[in-house]
Design an enzyme around this catalytic site. Structure first.
Site, PDB file in Angstrom:
ATOM      1  N   LYS A 136      -0.308   0.159 -10.101  1.00 10.38           N
ATOM      2  CA  LYS A 136      -0.062   0.309 -11.532  1.00 10.38           C
ATOM      3  C   LYS A 136      -1.239  -0.250 -12.322  1.00 10.38           C
ATOM      4  O   LYS A 136      -1.895  -1.158 -11.798  1.00 10.38           O
ATOM      5  CB  LYS A 136       1.230  -0.377 -11.972  1.00 10.38           C
ATOM      6  CG  LYS A 136       1.548  -1.770 -11.420  1.00 10.38           C
ATOM      7  CD  LYS A 136       0.652  -2.946 -11.584  1.00 10.38           C
ATOM      8  CE  LYS A 136       0.166  -3.451 -12.871  1.00 10.38           C
ATOM      9  NZ  LYS A 136      -0.629  -4.701 -12.761  1.00 10.38           N
ATOM     10  N   TYR A 221       5.015  -4.275 -16.968  1.00  2.00           N
ATOM     11  CA  TYR A 221       6.264  -4.749 -16.348  1.00  2.00           C
ATOM     12  C   TYR A 221       7.376  -4.841 -17.396  1.00  2.00           C
ATOM     13  O   TYR A 221       8.532  -4.542 -17.103  1.00  2.00           O
ATOM     14  CB  TYR A 221       6.060  -6.119 -15.703  1.00  2.00           C
ATOM     15  CG  TYR A 221       5.190  -6.081 -14.475  1.00  2.00           C
ATOM     16  CD1 TYR A 221       5.735  -5.720 -13.240  1.00  2.00           C
ATOM     17  CD2 TYR A 221       3.842  -6.384 -14.541  1.00  2.00           C
ATOM     18  CE1 TYR A 221       4.939  -5.671 -12.110  1.00  2.00           C
ATOM     19  CE2 TYR A 221       3.039  -6.341 -13.412  1.00  2.00           C
ATOM     20  CZ  TYR A 221       3.592  -5.985 -12.200  1.00  2.00           C
ATOM     21  OH  TYR A 221       2.809  -5.926 -11.084  1.00  2.00           O
TER      22      TYR A 221
HETATM   23  P1  NAD Z   1      -9.383  -7.369  -7.547  1.00  2.00           P
HETATM   24  O1  NAD Z   1     -10.519  -7.404  -8.522  1.00  2.00           O
HETATM   25  O2  NAD Z   1      -9.034  -8.626  -6.847  1.00  2.00           O
HETATM   26  O3  NAD Z   1      -9.639  -6.235  -6.450  1.00  2.00           O
HETATM   27  C1  NAD Z   1     -10.197  -4.986  -6.764  1.00  2.00           C
HETATM   28  C2  NAD Z   1     -10.909  -4.438  -5.551  1.00  2.00           C
HETATM   29  O4  NAD Z   1     -11.529  -3.202  -5.904  1.00  2.00           O
HETATM   30  C3  NAD Z   1     -12.027  -5.356  -5.026  1.00  2.00           C
HETATM   31  O5  NAD Z   1     -11.962  -5.431  -3.636  1.00  2.00           O
HETATM   32  C4  NAD Z   1     -13.297  -4.651  -5.466  1.00  2.00           C
HETATM   33  O6  NAD Z   1     -14.373  -4.892  -4.566  1.00  2.00           O
HETATM   34  C5  NAD Z   1     -12.868  -3.195  -5.439  1.00  2.00           C
HETATM   35  N1  NAD Z   1     -13.701  -2.348  -6.299  1.00  2.00           N
HETATM   36  C6  NAD Z   1     -14.118  -1.115  -5.969  1.00  2.00           C
HETATM   37  N2  NAD Z   1     -14.886  -0.609  -6.942  1.00  2.00           N
HETATM   38  C7  NAD Z   1     -14.969  -1.543  -7.886  1.00  2.00           C
HETATM   39  C8  NAD Z   1     -15.645  -1.598  -9.150  1.00  2.00           C
HETATM   40  N3  NAD Z   1     -16.388  -0.574  -9.611  1.00  2.00           N
HETATM   41  N4  NAD Z   1     -15.518  -2.718  -9.878  1.00  2.00           N
HETATM   42  C9  NAD Z   1     -14.762  -3.752  -9.448  1.00  2.00           C
HETATM   43  N5  NAD Z   1     -14.106  -3.751  -8.267  1.00  2.00           N
HETATM   44  C10 NAD Z   1     -14.219  -2.650  -7.492  1.00  2.00           C
HETATM   45  O7  NAD Z   1      -8.117  -6.791  -8.339  1.00  2.00           O
HETATM   46  P2  NAD Z   1      -6.589  -6.825  -7.895  1.00  2.00           P
HETATM   47  O8  NAD Z   1      -5.910  -7.931  -8.593  1.00  2.00           O
HETATM   48  O9  NAD Z   1      -6.472  -6.722  -6.444  1.00  2.00           O
HETATM   49  O10 NAD Z   1      -6.067  -5.478  -8.591  1.00  2.00           O
HETATM   50  C11 NAD Z   1      -6.332  -4.205  -8.035  1.00  2.00           C
HETATM   51  C12 NAD Z   1      -5.280  -3.199  -8.526  1.00  2.00           C
HETATM   52  O11 NAD Z   1      -4.003  -3.644  -8.105  1.00  2.00           O
HETATM   53  C13 NAD Z   1      -5.176  -3.042 -10.032  1.00  2.00           C
HETATM   54  O12 NAD Z   1      -4.894  -1.707 -10.352  1.00  2.00           O
HETATM   55  C14 NAD Z   1      -4.019  -3.930 -10.425  1.00  2.00           C
HETATM   56  O13 NAD Z   1      -3.374  -3.513 -11.604  1.00  2.00           O
HETATM   57  C15 NAD Z   1      -3.132  -3.793  -9.217  1.00  2.00           C
HETATM   58  N6  NAD Z   1      -2.294  -4.985  -8.993  1.00  2.00           N
HETATM   59  C16 NAD Z   1      -0.968  -4.803  -8.848  1.00  2.00           C
HETATM   60  C17 NAD Z   1      -0.138  -5.880  -8.615  1.00  2.00           C
HETATM   61  C18 NAD Z   1       1.339  -5.664  -8.434  1.00  2.00           C
HETATM   62  O14 NAD Z   1       2.073  -6.649  -8.412  1.00  2.00           O
HETATM   63  N7  NAD Z   1       1.790  -4.435  -8.255  1.00  2.00           N
HETATM   64  C19 NAD Z   1      -0.679  -7.167  -8.565  1.00  2.00           C
HETATM   65  C20 NAD Z   1      -2.057  -7.315  -8.698  1.00  2.00           C
HETATM   66  C21 NAD Z   1      -2.857  -6.211  -8.921  1.00  2.00           C
END
Ligand code: NAD
Length: 381
Positions: A136, A221
């Site tokens: 999401k 949420y």
């Molecule tokens: P994060 O920044 O920790 O991870 C993102 C990942 O994407 C990294 O591994 C990064 O290297 C990669 N990536 C690839 N291309 C990239 C770019 N151009 N710029 C930056 N990063 C890039 O983020 P996260 O917290 O893991 O969130 C990722 C996704 O998951 C988001 O869409 C977020 O909304 C979603 N999320 C959902 C929940 C949930 O409870 N459902 C919780 C956290 C995050």
């Protein structure tokens, strides 16, 4: 063996299992498939959520398992491969991604990148013949959501959004109490969610990568919670941005926003989200004959609920939400059932989020009559 034959043989196996206990469809919580018959999942983007929640949850799933990764970092690839015993042929980077088409081990691609990149990887995964779970918000534009839906449809594969709380007992109870009007008509909903953002993931305050600020990340949420508790889509929205607490950090996105959803029956939902304050997360419904609420409402665990009635029907267990979400998706694939959280729901929510932004930007009440009036598959269970 082709992907479809692998899936078909797994499906036969599941059906056989199910018939053995009385001709019912598979109950995911009741059975675990042997590892070689579980659906294979590849995570795309190995950031915080994949590392902290999804990969560990996929060690607890009964119908699917982590078999592959897509990452731009060779160091992460090596670490994950060692930690999870992943085969060399199941390790991809963003350039080799499309070769997934030749890999029958991987049934489901789970997109966990920054929001604006969801569409690209979801479309490429569908074109590679994979079912897609996408985090999401589904995307940052309506056009991207529509591209994703079209690609999945063309491939004949499923597309689901990572709305983990649809599989969580407290939230399922909120759906049930609200939609079945256990306390009469809901007149008011209240919801908030947020945290003090410390810029550990800078893409979250980049308009081009995140699509917006806390509304896209945490406010979604509240929006979801109000819709599935009420069991209705609002007819209009109004909204107001919070004052910016840090002009540099929040140069491109809002620091916070308050909004109201107006429903067709005259009831309303007041919501607030913020990157400038820690909010415990709340979802409360005030109805004709009582109230029911969750607080904390939206975390991975530690959810707590109360009602105006005794005994408290929201005193429920906390579960591994991501494992439940993934097993449900695998069950839908294996038994060819629709998912409760389809891409169409993701599109609906992106349309509503963008309507909230429009309301805050213009100061006007924005009609949501153009929002696809999807029949919400989130039936109370
Ligand atoms: P994060 O920044 O920790 O991870 C993102 C990942 O994407 C990294 O591994 C990064 O290297 C990669 N990536 C690839 N291309 C990239 C770019 N151009 N710029 C930056 N990063 C890039 O983020 P996260 O917290 O893991 O969130 C990722 C996704 O998951 C988001 O869409 C977020 O909304 C979603 N999320 C959902 C929940 C949930 O409870 N459902 C919780 C956290 C995050």
């Amino acid at each position: 063996m082709t992907d479809s034959r692998v899936t078909a043989s797994r499906r036969d196996f599941v059906r056989t299992l199910s018939l053995g206990v009385g001709a019912t469809l598979l109950v995911p919580s009741a059975f675990a498939l042997p590892p070689e018959r579980k659906l294979g999942v590849a995570l795309v983007g190995l950031g915080k959520y994949s590392t902290g929640q999804l990969a560990p949850a996929l060690q607890q799933t009964k119908l699917c398992r982590l078999v592959g990764i897509v990452t731009g970092s060779p160091a992460k690839a090596a670490k994950w491969q060692a930690q999870y015993g992943l085969a060399d042929k199941n390790i991809y980077n963003y350039k080799t991604f499309d070769r997934l088409i030749d890999n029958p081990d991987i049934d489901i691609v789970y997109v966990v990148t920054p929001n604006a990149l969801h569409a690209e990887f979801a479309v490429r995964a569908a074109q590679a013949g994979k079912h897609v779970m996408c985090e999401k918000p589904m995307a940052t534009t309506v056009a991207d959501c529509q591209r994703m839906l079209a690609a999945s449809k063309k491939a004949g594969k499923k597309l689901s959004i990572g709305y983990r709380l649809h599989f969580e007992p407290h939230h399922q109870a909120m759906m049930r109490l609200g939609q079945k009007q256990a306390y009469g008509k809901i007149n008011k909903l209240l919801s908030d969610n947020g945290f003090k953002f410390n810029n550990d993931t800078p893409w979250r305050v980049s308009k081009s990568l995140a699509g917006g600020g806390p509304l896209m990340d945490m406010g979604i949420y509240c929006l979801q919670g109000c819709l599935y508790t009420k069991g209705q889509v609002p007819v209009s929205v109004t909204a107001k941005f919070d004052p910016k607490t840090d002009n540099e950090l929040f140069r491109e996105v809002e620091a916070g926003v308050s909004w109201q959803l107006q429903f067709g029956d005259g009831s309303t939902a007041d919501c607030h989200t913020s990157y400038a304050e820690n909010l415990s997360g709340r979802l409360r419904a005030e109805a004709a004959t009582g109230w029911f609420e969750l607080q904390p409402a939206f975390g991975y665990g530690g959810l707590d609920g109360k009602t105006s009635q005794h005994p408290n029907t929201l005193d429920l267990p906390n579960i591994n939400q991501q494992a439940a979400q993934m097993d449900d998706f695998a069950d839908c694939i294996l038994n060819d059932k629709p998912t409760r959280v389809p891409g169409e729901m993701g599109l609906r929510d992106v349309q509503l989020l963008l309507a909230i932004y429009r309301a805050a930007e213009t100061g006007q009440k924005i009609s949501t009559k153009d929002v696809q009036q999807l029949i919400d598959r989130t039936q109370a269970r």
